[in-house]
Design a protein around this motif. Sequence first.
Motif, PDB file in Angstrom:
ATOM      1  N   SER A  14       0.835  -1.194   0.000  1.00  9.41           N
ATOM      2  CA  SER A  14       0.000   0.000   0.000  1.00  9.41           C
ATOM      3  C   SER A  14       0.869   1.243   0.000  1.00  9.41           C
ATOM      4  CB  SER A  14      -0.920  -0.001   1.223  1.00  9.41           C
ATOM      5  OG  SER A  14      -0.165   0.188   2.401  1.00  9.41           O
ATOM      6  N   ALA A  15       0.209   2.398  -0.190  1.00 10.84           N
ATOM      7  CA  ALA A  15       0.943   3.652  -0.325  1.00 10.84           C
ATOM      8  C   ALA A  15       1.704   4.024   0.941  1.00 10.84           C
ATOM      9  CB  ALA A  15      -0.033   4.772  -0.700  1.00 10.84           C
ATOM     10  N   HIS A  16       1.249   3.522   2.108  1.00  7.92           N
ATOM     11  CA  HIS A  16       1.896   3.918   3.361  1.00  7.92           C
ATOM     12  C   HIS A  16       2.313   2.711   4.206  1.00  7.92           C
ATOM     13  CE1 HIS A  16      -0.693   7.388   2.179  1.00  7.92           C
ATOM     14  NE2 HIS A  16       0.408   8.038   2.445  1.00  7.92           N
ATOM     15  N   SER A  17       2.553   1.562   3.549  1.00  5.03           N
ATOM     16  CA  SER A  17       2.964   0.369   4.289  1.00  5.03           C
ATOM     17  C   SER A  17       4.390   0.475   4.822  1.00  5.03           C
ATOM     18  CB  SER A  17       2.836  -0.868   3.402  1.00  5.03           C
ATOM     19  OG  SER A  17       3.580  -0.711   2.208  1.00  5.03           O
ATOM     20  N   HIS A  18       5.137   1.497   4.367  1.00 12.01           N
ATOM     21  CA  HIS A  18       6.525   1.671   4.827  1.00 12.01           C
ATOM     22  C   HIS A  18       6.611   2.518   6.083  1.00 12.01           C
ATOM     23  CE1 HIS A  18       5.543   5.221   2.435  1.00 12.01           C
ATOM     24  NE2 HIS A  18       6.498   5.860   3.077  1.00 12.01           N
ATOM     25  N   ILE A  19       5.480   2.983   6.612  1.00  8.88           N
ATOM     26  CA  ILE A  19       5.482   3.896   7.764  1.00  8.88           C
ATOM     27  C   ILE A  19       5.282   3.101   9.048  1.00  8.88           C
ATOM     28  CG2 ILE A  19       4.255   5.804   8.874  1.00  8.88           C
ATOM     29  CD1 ILE A  19       3.607   6.818   6.057  1.00  8.88           C
ATOM     30  N   TYR A  20       6.180   3.316  10.025  1.00 12.42           N
ATOM     31  CA  TYR A  20       6.133   2.560  11.286  1.00 12.42           C
ATOM     32  C   TYR A  20       5.953   3.463  12.500  1.00 12.42           C
ATOM     33  CZ  TYR A  20       8.109  -0.868   8.114  1.00 12.42           C
ATOM     34  OH  TYR A  20       8.312  -1.697   7.040  1.00 12.42           O
ATOM     35  N   ILE A 366      11.240   8.956  -2.620  1.00 10.39           N
ATOM     36  CA  ILE A 366      11.235   8.058  -3.787  1.00 10.39           C
ATOM     37  C   ILE A 366      12.119   6.845  -3.524  1.00 10.39           C
ATOM     38  CG2 ILE A 366      11.938   7.847  -6.205  1.00 10.39           C
ATOM     39  CD1 ILE A 366      11.039  10.762  -6.578  1.00 10.39           C
ATOM     40  N   LEU A 367      13.269   7.063  -2.900  1.00 10.91           N
ATOM     41  CA  LEU A 367      14.163   5.947  -2.590  1.00 10.91           C
ATOM     42  C   LEU A 367      13.520   4.972  -1.601  1.00 10.91           C
ATOM     43  CD1 LEU A 367      17.675   7.658  -2.350  1.00 10.91           C
ATOM     44  CD2 LEU A 367      16.950   5.926  -4.002  1.00 10.91           C
ATOM     45  N   ILE A 368      12.798   5.497  -0.596  1.00 12.38           N
ATOM     46  CA  ILE A 368      12.111   4.646   0.378  1.00 12.38           C
ATOM     47  C   ILE A 368      11.047   3.809  -0.324  1.00 12.38           C
ATOM     48  CG2 ILE A 368      10.519   4.674   2.345  1.00 12.38           C
ATOM     49  CD1 ILE A 368      12.069   7.106   3.408  1.00 12.38           C
ATOM     50  N   ARG A 369      10.259   4.448  -1.213  1.00 13.71           N
ATOM     51  CA  ARG A 369       9.231   3.711  -1.931  1.00 13.71           C
ATOM     52  C   ARG A 369       9.837   2.658  -2.857  1.00 13.71           C
ATOM     53  NH1 ARG A 369       5.112   2.607   0.169  1.00 13.71           N
ATOM     54  NH2 ARG A 369       4.417   1.837  -1.845  1.00 13.71           N
ATOM     55  N   GLY A 374      10.943  -3.045  -3.888  1.00 19.74           N
ATOM     56  CA  GLY A 374      11.970  -3.949  -4.385  1.00 19.74           C
ATOM     57  C   GLY A 374      12.471  -3.549  -5.758  1.00 19.74           C
ATOM     58  N   ILE A 375      12.583  -2.241  -6.008  1.00 15.82           N
ATOM     59  CA  ILE A 375      12.971  -1.714  -7.317  1.00 15.82           C
ATOM     60  C   ILE A 375      14.346  -1.056  -7.224  1.00 15.82           C
ATOM     61  CG2 ILE A 375      12.423   0.031  -9.069  1.00 15.82           C
ATOM     62  CD1 ILE A 375       9.473  -0.418  -8.427  1.00 15.82           C
ATOM     63  N   ASN A 376      15.233  -1.398  -8.163  1.00 13.90           N
ATOM     64  CA  ASN A 376      16.535  -0.738  -8.272  1.00 13.90           C
ATOM     65  C   ASN A 376      16.408   0.442  -9.222  1.00 13.90           C
ATOM     66  OD1 ASN A 376      17.861  -2.690  -6.642  1.00 13.90           O
ATOM     67  ND2 ASN A 376      18.004  -4.063  -8.412  1.00 13.90           N
ATOM     68  N   ILE A 377      16.983   1.563  -8.844  1.00  9.38           N
ATOM     69  CA  ILE A 377      16.848   2.771  -9.658  1.00  9.38           C
ATOM     70  C   ILE A 377      18.210   3.449  -9.810  1.00  9.38           C
ATOM     71  CG2 ILE A 377      16.161   4.111  -7.616  1.00  9.38           C
ATOM     72  CD1 ILE A 377      14.424   5.807  -9.515  1.00  9.38           C
ATOM     73  N   GLY A 378      18.566   3.818 -11.058  1.00  8.64           N
ATOM     74  CA  GLY A 378      19.826   4.487 -11.340  1.00  8.64           C
ATOM     75  C   GLY A 378      19.800   5.941 -10.905  1.00  8.64           C
ATOM     76  N   ASP A 379      20.998   6.535 -10.783  1.00 12.26           N
ATOM     77  CA  ASP A 379      21.103   7.918 -10.311  1.00 12.26           C
ATOM     78  C   ASP A 379      20.413   8.905 -11.245  1.00 12.26           C
ATOM     79  OD1 ASP A 379      22.491   7.079  -8.101  1.00 12.26           O
ATOM     80  OD2 ASP A 379      24.476   7.426  -8.978  1.00 12.26           O
ATOM     81  N   GLU A 380      20.612   8.736 -12.560  1.00 10.42           N
ATOM     82  CA  GLU A 380      19.991   9.658 -13.512  1.00 10.42           C
ATOM     83  C   GLU A 380      18.471   9.510 -13.513  1.00 10.42           C
ATOM     84  OE1 GLU A 380      21.572   9.656 -17.423  1.00 10.42           O
ATOM     85  OE2 GLU A 380      23.646   9.957 -16.802  1.00 10.42           O
TER      86      GLU A 380
END
Length: 448
Positions: A14-20, A366-369, A374-380
Amino acid sequence: MAELREITEWERISAHSHIYGLGLDENGKAKRKADGLVGQVKAREAAGIVVEMIKSGKFAGNAILLAGPPGSGKTALATAIARELGEDVPFVPIAGSEIYSAEVKKTEFLTQALRKAIGVRIREIRKIYEGKVEEIDIEWTQHPYNPYQRIPAGATVKLVTTDENKKLKMDSSFAMQLVQQGISAGDVIQIDIERQRLSKIGTTKKNEYDLSTAHIVEIPEGSIIKEKEFVYTPTLHDLDVVNSRSGVDFFSLFFGSGERKEIDESVRREVDRQVKKWIEDGMAELIPGVLFIDEASMLDIEVFAFLNRAMEQELSPIIIFATNRGITRIRGTDIKSPHGMPLDLLDRLLVITTHKYPADEIRDIILIRAQKEGINIGDEALSKLVEIGEERSLRYAIQLLVPAWRLARRRKSETIEREDVEKAFELFVDVKRSVEYLREMEKEMMVD
């Protein structure tokens, strides 16, 4: 033997499942990035004070208003407040517009929402069997309808603890649970006879892996047959539904769909009477949760009056309103008011404001999401998403994450690059571009 195909569990993020939590230190000061939250320091510190007031019983008759622009973390802040209050504290998010699209009266919808936000922690002592599986023998028989398939007909299990051992003969239903959960020698299991439920607690078997999902536990002590306390936390609405034939159908109870129906007040009075008796007998305790109402400016004067009375009740959850409107008309009247809410209600609210996120905080969010997905994202690619988040909106930038990842997978890549973000940006337009497009279409369709 036929090859067994591995089935992976589908997980909805969910959109806020990373919040503890609120991410505060021991002095109530907000850390820049903690517990899944980034920035909004003043708002988080104010929320921390509110949590202290609630826990100390000094918040009765009040509510909270979160005011800020779209995508500034209002829902995230409300979720964090609920997390800070406790793991099993109910959190019920609704939108103001939902009230008018429901199949029931506005007051019934709100009553159900309020009772969903009040939990009842019920404690129950039951006899169970608990021990390590020393031996297991499953008896198989031919499936009555499929001659090529076998099913468990029964089982014999030897359980041991540090003090005793016992052999148990089980019927087909328990044997099926043994097979479904993959129980083998060395596992620690718990058998609830009254509920006819068998569950795996963990395993005593050590393995050579550095990382493993196996939960290593010790061999249970004492007798195999013992009394154990079980804790459940249904909501008042759950109890209403169970005790009401006109509540919600079976499918809706478990899967959340189906037609919403009204529940008779006599049912609620009976549930309240039963809960009160449990509390007096020491079997239960009430847990006031959080009712989060987004789009508060969509509520009308009747709803505000109902909620104003509800806040004064002895049994009421914590109500958190959220809005992105300034001065606007109160629905159902010709009166303009701050946030589209009556002044007598506003006087009872603690107002917490949120602000738009700067570039560095957008980057962290964005990095937390991405990590949660489980997504890898490049710097650019990350820089491009931050740019989009600044120019368009944070929500839109986050929504492009998964489409960009799918585009990267098409390239046989596990990392999102700038080209993937740009392609996703081209395929999925934001609100501003969609409005501009339709305006152009309207001009072409104009007839002189």
